[in-house]
Motif scaffolding. Structure first.
Motif, PDB file in Angstrom:
ATOM      1  N   ASP A 148      19.557   4.909  27.580  1.00 55.19           N
ATOM      2  CA  ASP A 148      19.209   5.181  28.953  1.00 55.19           C
ATOM      3  C   ASP A 148      18.620   5.638  30.151  1.00 55.19           C
ATOM      4  O   ASP A 148      18.718   6.059  31.029  1.00 55.19           O
ATOM      5  CB  ASP A 148      17.893   6.930  28.311  1.00 55.19           C
TER       6      ASP A 148
ATOM      7  N   ASN B 219      17.399   8.203  32.374  1.00 59.86           N
ATOM      8  CA  ASN B 219      17.640  10.225  31.832  1.00 59.86           C
ATOM      9  C   ASN B 219      15.943   9.882  30.892  1.00 59.86           C
ATOM     10  O   ASN B 219      16.382   8.866  29.730  1.00 59.86           O
ATOM     11  CB  ASN B 219      19.074  10.081  30.974  1.00 59.86           C
TER      12      ASN B 219
ATOM     13  N   HIS C 234      18.297  18.235  39.976  1.00 61.00           N
ATOM     14  CA  HIS C 234      19.722  17.345  40.657  1.00 61.00           C
ATOM     15  C   HIS C 234      19.923  18.071  42.225  1.00 61.00           C
ATOM     16  O   HIS C 234      21.043  16.631  42.312  1.00 61.00           O
ATOM     17  CB  HIS C 234      20.831  17.766  39.164  1.00 61.00           C
TER      18      HIS C 234
ATOM     19  N   THR D 177      19.234   4.268  37.302  1.00 60.71           N
ATOM     20  CA  THR D 177      18.809   5.649  37.202  1.00 60.71           C
ATOM     21  C   THR D 177      18.116   5.329  35.954  1.00 60.71           C
ATOM     22  O   THR D 177      18.814   4.822  35.177  1.00 60.71           O
ATOM     23  CB  THR D 177      19.478   6.720  37.287  1.00 60.71           C
TER      24      THR D 177
ATOM     25  N   GLN E 228      14.283  11.407  27.852  1.00 64.54           N
ATOM     26  CA  GLN E 228      14.733  12.481  26.728  1.00 64.54           C
ATOM     27  C   GLN E 228      14.164  12.695  25.895  1.00 64.54           C
ATOM     28  O   GLN E 228      14.124  13.712  25.312  1.00 64.54           O
ATOM     29  CB  GLN E 228      16.202  11.669  25.970  1.00 64.54           C
TER      30      GLN E 228
ATOM     31  N   THR F  77      15.361  14.897  31.993  1.00 65.31           N
ATOM     32  CA  THR F  77      15.703  14.667  33.708  1.00 65.31           C
ATOM     33  C   THR F  77      16.330  13.078  33.999  1.00 65.31           C
ATOM     34  O   THR F  77      15.934  11.792  33.110  1.00 65.31           O
ATOM     35  CB  THR F  77      14.077  14.853  34.302  1.00 65.31           C
ATOM     36  N   GLU F  78      16.829  13.321  34.431  1.00 64.21           N
ATOM     37  CA  GLU F  78      17.264  11.688  35.055  1.00 64.21           C
ATOM     38  C   GLU F  78      16.731  12.206  36.250  1.00 64.21           C
ATOM     39  O   GLU F  78      16.257  12.317  37.364  1.00 64.21           O
ATOM     40  CB  GLU F  78      18.961  12.146  35.774  1.00 64.21           C
TER      41      GLU F  78
END
Length: 364
Positions: A206, A215, A331, A213, A217, A235-236
């Protein structure tokens, strides 16, 4: 025959009716033709204005069950669903659950609020009534009721809520006096604003240390790894350089292939155990003010606000008021202003660390 149009007398009662789009709508029986005529005018206005809702016998308690099943569970986090269910069943259903939802009046809600304020804190009552307002908003959206009666009630004033936060100097002091694992856990909360379950649900796949970054989940909740409920919560997030370095050090030291914070039996480290056995001791042994682990999130948000980051960007970085924001909008914003926000944390940390080094050097 009644002198009022759209009114018929049957026995001793008068019934109003409206013919609209190939359907006839009948009223209950009224003792006067004028009452039936007034009903007819009201229903006709609602039908033509698209505010009419079919009469149902559903009680508020029955609708709450439907709300939990068809809205809360598919859309909200597991912890939020559990808390909402408990609050509704303890305080709303016993007092108002028997009332038909279409007959619920602002006065019913006001009386409940006044009763709760006699035994509960203002902020707790505020949360209860805000939840009821959210439930009734869904009822309006589903066309069960034409309007939300709770909107006519003023929620109790809570005043300004003070969160306990650490200064960046205190935060750096902690990070310099804990091991690499604890440094990574604390850093994720204080420098990225992650929640407890999100932190312990992280896998190395992730995290992109090169792009800086994370991510999101999944989360670790009540001993189970579960996916985050909504697309907007999956989201990232950008992270600052300082946090990326902390995570890189921990990754090298841990050697764990899957979970960022591995526990027993191919599961992540249990969050409550770590908080009880490590975090509270860290705070106590370093003579810092008593804070909750969640207050590290408040520290993160307060730094962003203090540095003048736009409110909309702060909300997206913290994710506490923007779970309904679409992933596409998020994003679009990520490469720009949000990256500037986390970069400011790096600049602040560098300045403070330099000051600490200079003070230490002057004592030699």
């Amino acid at each position: 025959m009644s002198k009022y149009r759209g009114v018929q007398k049957k026995g001793h009662l008068y019934y109003g009716y409206v013919y609209y789009k190939n359907k006839v709508y009948w009223s209950r029986g009224f003792t006067t033709a004028k009452e039936a005529s007034l009903w007819r005018a009201k229903i006709k206005t609602e039908l033509t204005g698209n505010t009419y809702v079919e009469k149902v016998k559903t009680t508020l308690g029955e609708f709450i069950d439907q709300y939990l099943k068809d809205y809360a569970k598919p859309n909200l986090r597991a912890g939020t669903v559990k808390n909402n269910k408990s609050m509704l069943e303890l305080y709303i259903v016993p007092e108002l659950g028997h009332i038909k939802i279409q007959e619920l009046k602002p006065l019913h809600i006001q009386k409940l609020q006044n009763k709760l304020l006699k035994t509960k804190s203002t902020i707790y009552v505020f949360n209860i009534m805000r939840l009821l307002r959210q439930v009734l908003n869904i009822a309006v959206k589903w066309e069960v009721i034409p309007s939300n009666p709770s909107l006519k009630i003023d929620l109790p004033r809570t005043g300004r809520r003070d969160y306990k936060i650490l200064t960046l100097e205190q935060l750096i002091y902690i990070l310099n006096h804990v091991d690499k694992r604890d440094r990574a856990i604390i850093g994720l909360a204080a420098f990225a604003g992650l929640r407890r379950g999100e932190i312990f649900g992280l896998q190395w796949e992730d995290i992109d240390l090169k792009q800086k970054t994370i991510n999101l989940q999944r989360q670790y909740f009540l001993g189970k790894v579960v996916p985050l409920k909504t697309e907007s919560s999956k989201t990232e997030l950008p992270i600052c350089k300082k946090l990326a370095l902390i995570l890189a050090e921990w990754k090298l030291a841990s050697g764990a292939p899957k979970w960022v914070f591995p526990g027993k039996g191919n599961k992540p480290l249990y969050p409550d155990t770590w908080v009880a056995k490590h975090f509270r001791k860290i705070i106590k042994y370093n003579n810092l003010p008593p804070i909750r682990f969640h207050d590290l999130r408040h520290t993160f948000v307060s730094v962003l606000i203090g540095e003048g980051i736009p409110t909309a960007d702060v909300q997206r970085l913290a994710r506490h008021a923007s779970y309904q924001t679409t992933i596409d909008i998020y994003h679009h914003l990520l490469p720009g202003e949000l990256r500037k926000g986390v970069n400011k944390i790096d600049l602040l940390l560098q300045s403070i660390e330099k000051s600490i080094e200079e003070k230490a050097g002057s004592r030699l």
